[in-house]
Design a protein around this motif. Structure first.
Motif, PDB file in Angstrom:
ATOM      1  N   THR A  35     -69.150 -72.600  20.435  1.00 37.79           N
ATOM      2  CA  THR A  35     -67.966 -72.028  19.878  1.00 37.79           C
ATOM      3  C   THR A  35     -67.410 -70.835  20.750  1.00 37.79           C
ATOM      4  N   ARG A  36     -67.999 -69.968  21.072  1.00 40.00           N
ATOM      5  CA  ARG A  36     -67.689 -68.681  21.742  1.00 40.00           C
ATOM      6  C   ARG A  36     -67.111 -69.232  23.131  1.00 40.00           C
ATOM      7  N   LYS A  37     -67.573 -70.200  23.743  1.00 44.45           N
ATOM      8  CA  LYS A  37     -67.077 -70.666  25.102  1.00 44.45           C
ATOM      9  C   LYS A  37     -65.671 -71.384  24.888  1.00 44.45           C
ATOM     10  N   LEU A  38     -65.561 -72.126  23.860  1.00 42.38           N
ATOM     11  CA  LEU A  38     -64.479 -73.011  23.554  1.00 42.38           C
ATOM     12  C   LEU A  38     -63.370 -71.723  23.214  1.00 42.38           C
ATOM     13  N   GLN A  39     -63.708 -70.984  22.393  1.00 40.38           N
ATOM     14  CA  GLN A  39     -62.512 -69.705  21.878  1.00 40.38           C
ATOM     15  C   GLN A  39     -62.258 -69.241  23.197  1.00 40.38           C
ATOM     16  N   GLN A  40     -63.022 -68.867  24.209  1.00 40.80           N
ATOM     17  CA  GLN A  40     -62.748 -67.980  25.400  1.00 40.80           C
ATOM     18  C   GLN A  40     -61.737 -69.013  26.294  1.00 40.80           C
ATOM     19  N   GLY A 100     -65.684 -70.963  10.671  1.00 36.51           N
ATOM     20  CA  GLY A 100     -67.127 -70.655  11.297  1.00 36.51           C
ATOM     21  C   GLY A 100     -67.169 -69.828  12.728  1.00 36.51           C
ATOM     22  N   PRO A 101     -68.503 -69.879  13.287  1.00 36.29           N
ATOM     23  CA  PRO A 101     -69.545 -70.491  12.315  1.00 36.29           C
ATOM     24  C   PRO A 101     -70.057 -69.717  11.406  1.00 36.29           C
ATOM     25  N   ARG A 102     -70.775 -70.690  10.529  1.00 37.03           N
ATOM     26  CA  ARG A 102     -71.034 -70.148   8.916  1.00 37.03           C
ATOM     27  C   ARG A 102     -71.756 -71.315   8.441  1.00 37.03           C
ATOM     28  N   VAL A 103     -72.614 -70.821   7.465  1.00 33.94           N
ATOM     29  CA  VAL A 103     -73.469 -71.675   6.697  1.00 33.94           C
ATOM     30  C   VAL A 103     -72.440 -72.298   5.528  1.00 33.94           C
ATOM     31  N   THR A 104     -72.654 -73.719   5.426  1.00 31.32           N
ATOM     32  CA  THR A 104     -71.822 -74.184   4.465  1.00 31.32           C
ATOM     33  C   THR A 104     -72.257 -74.254   3.318  1.00 31.32           C
ATOM     34  N   GLY A 105     -71.554 -74.556   2.007  1.00 30.40           N
ATOM     35  CA  GLY A 105     -72.143 -74.964   0.915  1.00 30.40           C
ATOM     36  C   GLY A 105     -73.131 -76.031   0.934  1.00 30.40           C
ATOM     37  N   ASP A 106     -73.103 -77.095   1.737  1.00 29.68           N
ATOM     38  CA  ASP A 106     -74.202 -77.927   1.664  1.00 29.68           C
ATOM     39  C   ASP A 106     -75.173 -77.867   2.779  1.00 29.68           C
ATOM     40  N   GLY A 107     -75.555 -76.595   3.152  1.00 25.81           N
ATOM     41  CA  GLY A 107     -76.536 -76.081   3.953  1.00 25.81           C
ATOM     42  C   GLY A 107     -76.459 -76.130   5.526  1.00 25.81           C
ATOM     43  N   TYR A 108     -75.179 -76.646   5.966  1.00 25.48           N
ATOM     44  CA  TYR A 108     -75.023 -76.855   7.564  1.00 25.48           C
ATOM     45  C   TYR A 108     -74.734 -75.592   8.055  1.00 25.48           C
ATOM     46  N   TYR A 109     -75.406 -75.209   9.255  1.00 26.86           N
ATOM     47  CA  TYR A 109     -74.834 -74.007  10.116  1.00 26.86           C
ATOM     48  C   TYR A 109     -73.668 -74.688  11.174  1.00 26.86           C
ATOM     49  N   GLU A 110     -72.465 -74.552  10.873  1.00 24.37           N
ATOM     50  CA  GLU A 110     -71.268 -75.096  11.662  1.00 24.37           C
ATOM     51  C   GLU A 110     -70.119 -74.344  12.061  1.00 24.37           C
ATOM     52  N   SER A 111     -69.446 -74.765  12.959  1.00 17.38           N
ATOM     53  CA  SER A 111     -67.961 -74.255  13.334  1.00 17.38           C
ATOM     54  C   SER A 111     -67.154 -75.442  13.533  1.00 17.38           C
ATOM     55  N   LEU A 148     -70.952 -82.993  15.770  1.00 14.51           N
ATOM     56  CA  LEU A 148     -71.958 -82.946  16.687  1.00 14.51           C
ATOM     57  C   LEU A 148     -73.122 -82.036  16.413  1.00 14.51           C
ATOM     58  N   SER A 149     -74.302 -82.540  16.623  1.00 15.20           N
ATOM     59  CA  SER A 149     -75.291 -81.677  16.263  1.00 15.20           C
ATOM     60  C   SER A 149     -76.098 -81.092  17.533  1.00 15.20           C
ATOM     61  N   LEU A 150     -75.747 -79.704  17.761  1.00 11.09           N
ATOM     62  CA  LEU A 150     -76.221 -79.004  18.821  1.00 11.09           C
ATOM     63  C   LEU A 150     -77.656 -78.405  19.010  1.00 11.09           C
ATOM     64  N   GLY A 151     -78.357 -78.521  17.951  1.00  6.54           N
ATOM     65  CA  GLY A 151     -79.746 -78.427  17.918  1.00  6.54           C
ATOM     66  C   GLY A 151     -80.169 -76.920  17.337  1.00  6.54           C
ATOM     67  N   SER A 152     -79.387 -75.991  17.354  1.00  5.64           N
ATOM     68  CA  SER A 152     -79.595 -74.699  16.930  1.00  5.64           C
ATOM     69  C   SER A 152     -78.520 -74.088  16.888  1.00  5.64           C
ATOM     70  N   ARG A 153     -78.750 -72.843  15.884  1.00  6.67           N
ATOM     71  CA  ARG A 153     -77.546 -71.816  15.775  1.00  6.67           C
ATOM     72  C   ARG A 153     -77.175 -71.262  16.949  1.00  6.67           C
ATOM     73  N   GLU A 154     -77.820 -70.844  17.598  1.00  4.74           N
ATOM     74  CA  GLU A 154     -77.476 -70.264  19.029  1.00  4.74           C
ATOM     75  C   GLU A 154     -76.490 -70.981  19.918  1.00  4.74           C
ATOM     76  N   ILE A 182     -63.682 -81.089  15.600  1.00  3.72           N
ATOM     77  CA  ILE A 182     -64.889 -81.307  15.906  1.00  3.72           C
ATOM     78  C   ILE A 182     -65.761 -80.318  15.155  1.00  3.72           C
ATOM     79  N   GLU A 183     -66.774 -80.977  14.509  1.00  2.00           N
ATOM     80  CA  GLU A 183     -67.684 -79.949  13.817  1.00  2.00           C
ATOM     81  C   GLU A 183     -68.950 -79.939  14.921  1.00  2.00           C
ATOM     82  N   LEU A 184     -69.200 -78.299  15.192  1.00  2.00           N
ATOM     83  CA  LEU A 184     -70.242 -78.265  15.984  1.00  2.00           C
ATOM     84  C   LEU A 184     -71.446 -77.666  14.991  1.00  2.00           C
ATOM     85  N   CYS A 185     -72.545 -78.496  14.958  1.00  2.00           N
ATOM     86  CA  CYS A 185     -73.631 -77.826  13.786  1.00  2.00           C
ATOM     87  C   CYS A 185     -75.047 -78.081  14.245  1.00  2.00           C
ATOM     88  N   ALA A 186     -75.722 -77.218  13.416  1.00  2.00           N
ATOM     89  CA  ALA A 186     -77.121 -77.118  13.954  1.00  2.00           C
ATOM     90  C   ALA A 186     -77.998 -77.377  12.573  1.00  2.00           C
TER      91      ALA A 186
END
Length: 128
Positions: free
Chosen positions: A90-95, A103-114, A78-84, A124-128
């Motif tokens: 991600t923080r809310k789901l963990q809480q 993650g959250p991290r930059v993957t080898g193929d350039g996604y920012y995701e958790s 799911l593309s969330l639109g921004s790293r923020e 579920i991948e959360l990505c920007a």
């Protein structure tokens, strides 16, 4: 061409519906039930794409495991639109007690995701 919907077999249909509606602001139709006991909901993203959550006692339980993966659907991204937005959700789901697999991290193929697990251990991948 676009994806119209992705379907997920569920053990607890109502819990899964609540999860996806709450965290991803999806709109749900009314529950469909047929004479054979099959039940489903379609949940719609603002983009129009849908997730179908399905339950039927004739479907055997899956091999979902937090550590291992099996053949079949690997994840939903799911593309969330921004790293923020990725960081915040991600923080809310963990809480709220959900497992973050990576993650959250930059993957080898350039996604920012958790990668988080829904209530039935679907990835579920959360990505920007």
């Amino acid at each position: 061409m676009v994806i119209e919907h992705v379907a997920i077999w569920c053990q607890d249909l109502e819990k899964m519906r609540t999860f996806y509606q709450h965290y991803f602001q999806l709109q749900s139709n009314h529950k469909y039930t047929n004479a054979r006991g099959f039940q489903s909901y379609f949940l719609r993203f603002s983009s129009g794409c849908r997730i179908e959550l399905m339950q039927w006692d004739q479907v055997s339980t899956g091999h979902n495991d937090a550590e291992r993966q099996f053949l079949g659907l690997g994840h939903i991204a799911l593309s969330l639109g921004s790293r923020e937005a990725v960081d915040n959700l991600t923080r809310k789901l963990q809480q709220d007690g959900y497992t973050c697999v990576s993650g959250p991290r930059v993957t080898g193929d350039g996604y920012y995701e958790s990668c988080i697990l829904d209530p039935e251990l679907n990835r579920i991948e959360l990505c920007a």
